[in-house]
Design an enzyme around this catalytic site. Structure first.
Site, PDB file in Angstrom:
ATOM      1  CG  ASP A 107      -9.788  55.490  89.068  1.00 42.90           C
ATOM      2  OD1 ASP A 107     -11.005  55.012  88.867  1.00 42.90           O
ATOM      3  OD2 ASP A 107      -9.537  56.477  88.515  1.00 42.90           O
TER       4      ASP A 107
ATOM      5  CG  HIS B 159     -15.253  46.733  90.211  1.00 45.92           C
ATOM      6  ND1 HIS B 159     -14.741  47.676  90.475  1.00 45.92           N
ATOM      7  CD2 HIS B 159     -16.549  46.961  89.625  1.00 45.92           C
ATOM      8  CE1 HIS B 159     -15.262  48.660  89.837  1.00 45.92           C
ATOM      9  NE2 HIS B 159     -16.705  48.215  89.069  1.00 45.92           N
TER      10      HIS B 159
ATOM     11  CG  LEU C 188      -2.434  48.061 108.335  1.00 44.45           C
ATOM     12  CD1 LEU C 188      -1.609  49.311 108.018  1.00 44.45           C
ATOM     13  CD2 LEU C 188      -2.661  47.224 106.735  1.00 44.45           C
TER      14      LEU C 188
HETATM   15  C1  IPE Z   1     -12.853  57.490  92.914  1.00 50.38           C
HETATM   16  O1  IPE Z   1     -12.895  56.941  91.479  1.00 50.38           O
HETATM   17  C2  IPE Z   1     -13.650  56.965  93.775  1.00 50.38           C
HETATM   18  C3  IPE Z   1     -12.945  55.590  94.079  1.00 50.38           C
HETATM   19  C4  IPE Z   1     -12.141  54.770  93.836  1.00 50.38           C
HETATM   20  C5  IPE Z   1     -13.630  54.827  94.865  1.00 50.38           C
HETATM   21  P1  IPE Z   1     -13.891  57.277  90.476  1.00 50.38           P
HETATM   22  O2  IPE Z   1     -13.536  56.575  89.182  1.00 50.38           O
HETATM   23  O3  IPE Z   1     -15.407  57.268  90.871  1.00 50.38           O
HETATM   24  O4  IPE Z   1     -13.645  59.019  90.119  1.00 50.38           O
HETATM   25  P2  IPE Z   1     -13.905  59.679  88.700  1.00 50.38           P
HETATM   26  O5  IPE Z   1     -15.338  59.613  88.362  1.00 50.38           O
HETATM   27  O6  IPE Z   1     -12.891  59.173  87.834  1.00 50.38           O
HETATM   28  O7  IPE Z   1     -13.177  61.038  89.149  1.00 50.38           O
HETATM   29  C1  IPE Z   2     -12.301  52.101  90.791  1.00 50.80           C
HETATM   30  O1  IPE Z   2     -12.299  51.685  89.376  1.00 50.80           O
HETATM   31  C2  IPE Z   2     -13.399  51.259  91.432  1.00 50.80           C
HETATM   32  C3  IPE Z   2     -14.525  52.180  92.060  1.00 50.80           C
HETATM   33  C4  IPE Z   2     -14.747  53.341  91.786  1.00 50.80           C
HETATM   34  C5  IPE Z   2     -15.766  51.421  92.632  1.00 50.80           C
HETATM   35  P1  IPE Z   2     -13.312  52.117  88.469  1.00 50.80           P
HETATM   36  O2  IPE Z   2     -14.729  51.209  88.362  1.00 50.80           O
HETATM   37  O3  IPE Z   2     -13.480  53.561  88.532  1.00 50.80           O
HETATM   38  O4  IPE Z   2     -12.771  51.973  87.039  1.00 50.80           O
HETATM   39  P2  IPE Z   2     -12.246  52.903  85.836  1.00 50.80           P
HETATM   40  O5  IPE Z   2     -11.826  54.352  86.511  1.00 50.80           O
HETATM   41  O6  IPE Z   2     -13.855  52.972  85.326  1.00 50.80           O
HETATM   42  O7  IPE Z   2     -11.509  52.225  84.929  1.00 50.80           O
HETATM   43 MG    MG Z   3     -12.681  55.311  87.840  1.00 53.85          MG
END
Ligand code: IPE
Ligand code: IPE
Ligand code: MG
Length: 248
Positions: free
Chosen positions: A22, A39, A133
């Site tokens: 995240d 990303h 792995l």
């Molecule tokens: C969880 O992250 C999903 C992934 C890392 C793929 P999100 O950014 O979607 O989660 P929330 O919305 O903060 O709970």
């Molecule tokens: C995690 O990073 C990747 C995915 C959920 C695809 P985020 O895109 O959720 O990044 P934040 O949480 O908005 O910073």
């Molecule tokens: Mg996120």
């Protein structure tokens, strides 16, 4: 000064590590960039952490890359993420294969664009014989989606009289989950300072040790992984028992 890596007890490694990757979006915003830039850099972390786990001899690594709920993000972000998935798999599959890493996917693959499904299926079959792995990508995955599928499979088996309600056990449940061939994760890491599970491996995390770090995913590197593993190794996993029972 000894390095973090030297302090890791190789005889007490978690067999399975699961990571909620995240913070890509915030990382990019903090740099005045578009979320997709985050990303893109998140892929460097994936490469680094997969390599780190392989070097350590971790058996299973599950990476939460895209949740069922992430489909509701703005279309340009969803499309960008899918394109990144296709190009990354294409670029990395040979390296995975060379390093004896086997790729797996959990989640609703049928939701992914055809190009992503094709690229993934090819990578799955190229790496299918590798026994190093086991790299499990959670794509269009959520714990509640998986549990719903499991219930439907079991109900169908009962309906077709292949199974009676009385015979349903925890093993039956395990067998009908997407993760049927993997042990439960002992360590779950979430980056970027959020203290929640966000619909990840709801059934499998029952007794996982949870580790939260404020580090954003694009900044997460092997050293951060070692820190998490060391933290895990200093915990007492009691599984409902008392501390005295464990030491005696
Ligand atoms: C969880 O992250 C999903 C992934 C890392 C793929 P999100 O950014 O979607 O989660 P929330 O919305 O903060 O709970
Ligand atoms: C995690 O990073 C990747 C995915 C959920 C695809 P985020 O895109 O959720 O990044 P934040 O949480 O908005 O910073
Ligand atoms: Mg996120």
């Amino acid at each position: 000064m000894t390095s973090l890596l030297e302090n890791i007890d190789k005889s007490k490694l978690p067999r399975h590590i699961a990571i909620i990757m995240d913070g890509n979006g915030r990382w990019a915003k903090e740099k005045g960039e578009d979320r997709l830039y985050g990303h893109l850099h998140g892929v460097d972390s994936v490469r680094n952490i997969v390599e780190g786990c392989a070097e350590l001899g971790i058996g299973y690594l599950t990476l939460y890359a895209f949740s069922t709920e992430n489909w509701d993000r703005p279309a340009n972000e969803v499309i960008g993420l899918m394109e990144l998935l296709v190009s990354t798999i294409r670029k990395e599959v040979e390296t995975l294969n060379k390093n004896n890493i086997r790729l797996h996917v959990i989640g609703d693959m049928s939701m992914l664009p055809q190009s992503a499904q094709d690229e993934l299926n090819e990578a799955l079959s190229i790496t299918e014989k590798n026994n190093g792995l086991q790299l499990i990508m959670a794509l269009s995955y959520s714990g509640r989606w998986e549990i719903l599928q499991m219930v439907k499979y079991i109900a169908a088996a009962v309906e077709q009289k292949n199974l009676s309600a009385n015979e349903i056990s925890q093993e039956t449940i395990q067998q009908f989950l997407n993760t049927s061939s993997f042990p439960d994760p002992e360590l779950m890491i979430r980056t970027s300072g959020e203290f929640r599970i966000s619909n990840f491996l709801l059934y499998q995390l029952a007794y996982a040790e949870l580790y939260f770090t404020p580090v954003r995913w694009p900044d997460f590197r092997k050293e951060n992984l070692y820190e998490a593993i060391l933290d895990y190794q200093n915990r007492e996993r009691r599984f409902g028992k008392t501390s005295e029972q464990l030491t005696n």
